[in-house]
Design a protein around this motif. Structure first.
Motif, short mmCIF file in Angstrom:
data_model
loop_
_atom_site.label_atom_id
_atom_site.label_comp_id
_atom_site.label_asym_id
_atom_site.label_seq_id
_atom_site.Cartn_x
_atom_site.Cartn_y
_atom_site.Cartn_z
N VAL A 88 -46.48 -6.67 11.04
CA VAL A 88 -44.84 -6.43 11.10
C VAL A 88 -44.72 -4.94 11.13
CG1 VAL A 88 -42.68 -7.43 10.12
CG2 VAL A 88 -44.69 -8.65 9.99
N TYR B 264 -45.96 -10.67 5.21
CA TYR B 264 -44.99 -11.72 5.26
C TYR B 264 -45.41 -13.08 4.62
CZ TYR B 264 -41.98 -15.55 7.37
OH TYR B 264 -41.37 -16.64 7.65
N SER C 209 -32.99 -15.27 14.34
CA SER C 209 -32.45 -15.39 12.99
C SER C 209 -31.75 -14.31 12.35
CB SER C 209 -33.69 -15.98 12.41
OG SER C 209 -34.19 -17.16 12.57
N LYS C 210 -32.01 -13.19 12.55
CA LYS C 210 -31.39 -12.06 11.78
C LYS C 210 -30.45 -11.38 12.47
CE LYS C 210 -34.84 -13.34 9.29
NZ LYS C 210 -34.87 -13.70 7.75
N ASN D 171 -41.70 -7.04 6.51
CA ASN D 171 -41.39 -8.08 5.11
C ASN D 171 -42.78 -8.14 4.70
OD1 ASN D 171 -40.86 -10.22 3.75
ND2 ASN D 171 -40.22 -11.44 5.44
N ARG E 52 -32.32 -22.01 14.42
CA ARG E 52 -34.10 -22.22 14.69
C ARG E 52 -34.37 -21.74 16.00
NH1 ARG E 52 -35.42 -20.32 11.65
NH2 ARG E 52 -37.46 -21.19 11.46
N ASP F 76 -45.12 -8.98 15.07
CA ASP F 76 -43.94 -9.76 14.36
C ASP F 76 -42.62 -9.07 14.23
OD1 ASP F 76 -42.28 -11.95 13.78
OD2 ASP F 76 -43.65 -12.33 11.75
N TYR G 251 -52.55 -9.25 12.38
CA TYR G 251 -51.17 -9.74 12.20
C TYR G 251 -50.32 -8.40 11.65
CZ TYR G 251 -46.79 -11.78 10.37
OH TYR G 251 -45.49 -12.15 10.04
N PRO H 206 -38.93 -9.58 13.63
CA PRO H 206 -37.60 -10.00 13.36
C PRO H 206 -36.31 -8.81 13.10
CG PRO H 206 -39.09 -10.94 11.92
CD PRO H 206 -39.77 -9.79 12.32
N TYR H 207 -36.70 -7.44 12.50
CA TYR H 207 -35.85 -6.77 12.04
C TYR H 207 -35.32 -5.40 12.90
CZ TYR H 207 -37.22 -9.80 8.31
OH TYR H 207 -37.08 -10.93 7.40
N GLY I 252 -37.92 -20.95 15.86
CA GLY I 252 -37.82 -19.88 15.07
C GLY I 252 -39.06 -19.23 15.42
N GLY I 253 -38.99 -17.99 14.75
CA GLY I 253 -40.21 -16.94 14.81
C GLY I 253 -41.09 -17.68 14.14
N GLN I 254 -41.20 -18.30 12.96
CA GLN I 254 -42.12 -19.10 12.24
C GLN I 254 -43.13 -19.78 12.98
OE1 GLN I 254 -42.45 -18.22 9.01
NE2 GLN I 254 -44.04 -19.76 8.69
N THR J 58 -37.18 -13.28 17.08
CA THR J 58 -36.18 -14.47 16.49
C THR J 58 -34.80 -13.91 16.78
OG1 THR J 58 -35.53 -15.75 14.63
CG2 THR J 58 -36.58 -13.61 14.15
C1 LIG Z 1 -41.54 -11.21 9.37
C2 LIG Z 1 -40.90 -12.38 9.62
N1 LIG Z 1 -41.64 -13.19 10.52
C3 LIG Z 1 -40.99 -14.39 10.82
C4 LIG Z 1 -40.11 -15.05 10.29
C5 LIG Z 1 -39.44 -16.33 10.50
O1 LIG Z 1 -38.14 -16.36 10.79
P1 LIG Z 1 -37.53 -17.55 11.65
O2 LIG Z 1 -38.52 -18.65 11.68
O3 LIG Z 1 -36.23 -17.91 11.19
O4 LIG Z 1 -37.16 -16.99 13.11
C6 LIG Z 1 -39.36 -14.30 9.22
C7 LIG Z 1 -38.36 -14.75 8.57
O5 LIG Z 1 -37.94 -14.35 7.45
C8 LIG Z 1 -40.02 -12.84 8.95
O6 LIG Z 1 -39.62 -12.21 7.81
#
Ligand SMILES: Cc1ncc(COP(=O)(O)O)c(C=O)c1O
Length: 416
Positions: free
Chosen positions: A154, A105, A219-220, A159, A227, A187, A152, A189-190, A79-81, A217
């Motif tokens: 976004v 975030y 994820s979205k 977010n 993950r 970062d 850091y 993701p979107y 995941g990006g996390q 990521t």
């Molecule tokens: C800005 C941002 N970074 C990272 C993540 C982590 O996402 P993931 O671990 O699912 O890739 C999210 C998830 O909502 C996010 O909004």
């Protein structure tokens, strides 16, 4: 997540993509192919850096946004996390300064806190991070004899703020990074979830990957359940990140990396992204309409061109953490703004998600929150004896109007 799981609650809280949009028959066919053709490999450990096939997919996805990363600069993460966690693990010592946006975030807050960073937050407006305030912050840190380990951001469909950094500010930020030898963590993701307007270049593209580390990521645009995310970093940082990842989990799931390979092997993957973009655009519009209708005139909110969130700010005498407890009694949830700050600010703001619920549920959820806010406003006025400064433009205190559908209770596990 616990609240989201309660079927009677309309959750506008999580950042959940709507996984019901993914066709189960495609999922079954792709996983069957993996089982039939690569069972032993897919069930095995993989390289810490991730499979070359996954990195090819990552380069392809980043290419759609105009970036051309070197494959050796990419590591596949859980995941990006995990990308954020590995950056913090690699670069931060206790007490180091990190600069983030304010709000930032909410999932980054525990990362920076757990590595004992001293997080300073630079405000955003509708054009993203205030680069003038960032410069002032850097100057005052320099006067204290210190510099942040990284900034850091976004920058695209932030977010939780919903803002997108303008091209001018992107250029200014990248230039500042060069001038001051400052690392930026972008970062993103979107970026592919754009509902209107022109795409802007990523910081990573503008900078060429010298001072900008990039977290992405699947994820979205595919699924958070798999993950799989990634990090792009230059070799000296990457070397340490790989060690950090070995310590954390050895490698990202082989099985889900195979799934990524299968899914993106199909030419039509961008069609799926287009499908979810169309669905989320409708939901964003439904939320913006409902806010106009059901929130009081004193409320302000962002109008995001993409992503999954609207950021709402209420009068400063309303505390959204307290409000959440009341909202939950009405079976509706949101994220209180304090979660997006490290210092208790944000207490009269909230983040609302519009991707996870149907348009009817969004309207009903916003209506319920609007009522709870209206009750608070009335209470405040009764206690203080203040009259309304601004007449509510919205119908927050009205009975549900004809186009608000009564929702049936969903049995656990069932989705509309
Ligand atoms: C800005 C941002 N970074 C990272 C993540 C982590 O996402 P993931 O671990 O699912 O890739 C999210 C998830 O909502 C996010 O909004």
């Amino acid at each position: 997540m616990e609240i989201t799981a309660r079927p009677e609650v309309i959750s506008l809280a999580g950042g959940l993509p709507d996984t019901t949009t993914f066709p189960p028959e495609s999922f079954a066919a792709q996983m069957t192919r993996i089982a039939q053709e690569s069972s032993a490999e897919a069930l095995q450990y993989g390289p810490t850096e991730g499979f070359e096939r996954t990195k090819d997919v990552i380069c392809e996805v980043m290419g759609v946004e105009g970036m051309r990363p070197d494959r050796d600069d990419v590591i596949v993460t859980t995941g990006g996390q995990q990308a954020l966690d590995l950056i913090a693990k690699t670069l931060l010592d206790p007490g180091d300064v990190v600069i983030a946006e304010g709000p930032t975030y909410p999932g980054a807050v525990p990362v920076f806190c757990s590595y004992q960073a001293d997080t300073r937050q630079v405000p955003i407006d509708e054009h993203g991070m205030r680069i003038d305030v960032l410069e002032e912050t850097l100057d005052s840190l320099a006067a204290e004899g210190t510099a942040p380990k990284f900034v850091y951001s976004v920058p695209t469909f932030q977010n939780p703020g919903g803002a997108t950094m303008s091209l001018e500010r992107r250029r200014a930020l990248v230039e500042l990074a060069r001038e001051r030898e400052l690392l930026i963590v972008e970062d993103n993701p979107y970026g592919l979830l754009r509902y209107e307007g022109e795409a802007l270049p990523a910081l990573y593209e503008l900078d060429g990957g010298d001072y900008v580390l990039y977290a992405g990521t699947f994820s979205k645009i595919l699924s958070p359940g798999i993950r799989v995310g990634w990090l792009c970093a230059p070799p000296p940082v990457m070397e340490k990140v790989v060690l950090g990842k070995q310590a954390a989990d050895l490698c990202t799931s082989t099985l889900t990396q195979y799934f990524v390979g299968e899914f993106f092997g199909e030419e039509r993957w961008m069609d799926y992204v287009d499908d979810v973009v169309a669905i989320y655009r409708g939901r964003r519009d439904a939320m913006l309409d409902a806010l106009e209708r059901f929130f009081p005139a004193e409320a302000r909110w962002s109008r995001p061109e993409g992503g999954l969130f609207v950021w709402v700010t209420l009068p400063d005498y309303i505390n959204t953490t307290d409000l959440l407890a009341k909202a939950l009694r009405e079976n509706v949830a949101f994220v209180p703004g304090e979660a997006a700050f490290t210092d208790g600010r944000g207490s009269h703001s909230m983040r609302l998600n519009f991707s996870a619920q149907s348009e009817d549920e969004i309207r009903e959820g916003v209506r319920r929150i609007g009522r709870v806010i209206a009750d608070q406003l009335d209470l405040y006025r009764t206690i203080t004896g203040e009259h309304r400064m601004v007449e509510p433009g919205a119908a927050a205190a009205e009975e549900p109007s004809a186009d608000v559908l009564p929702l049936r209770r969903r049995p656990r596990g069932e989705r509309d």
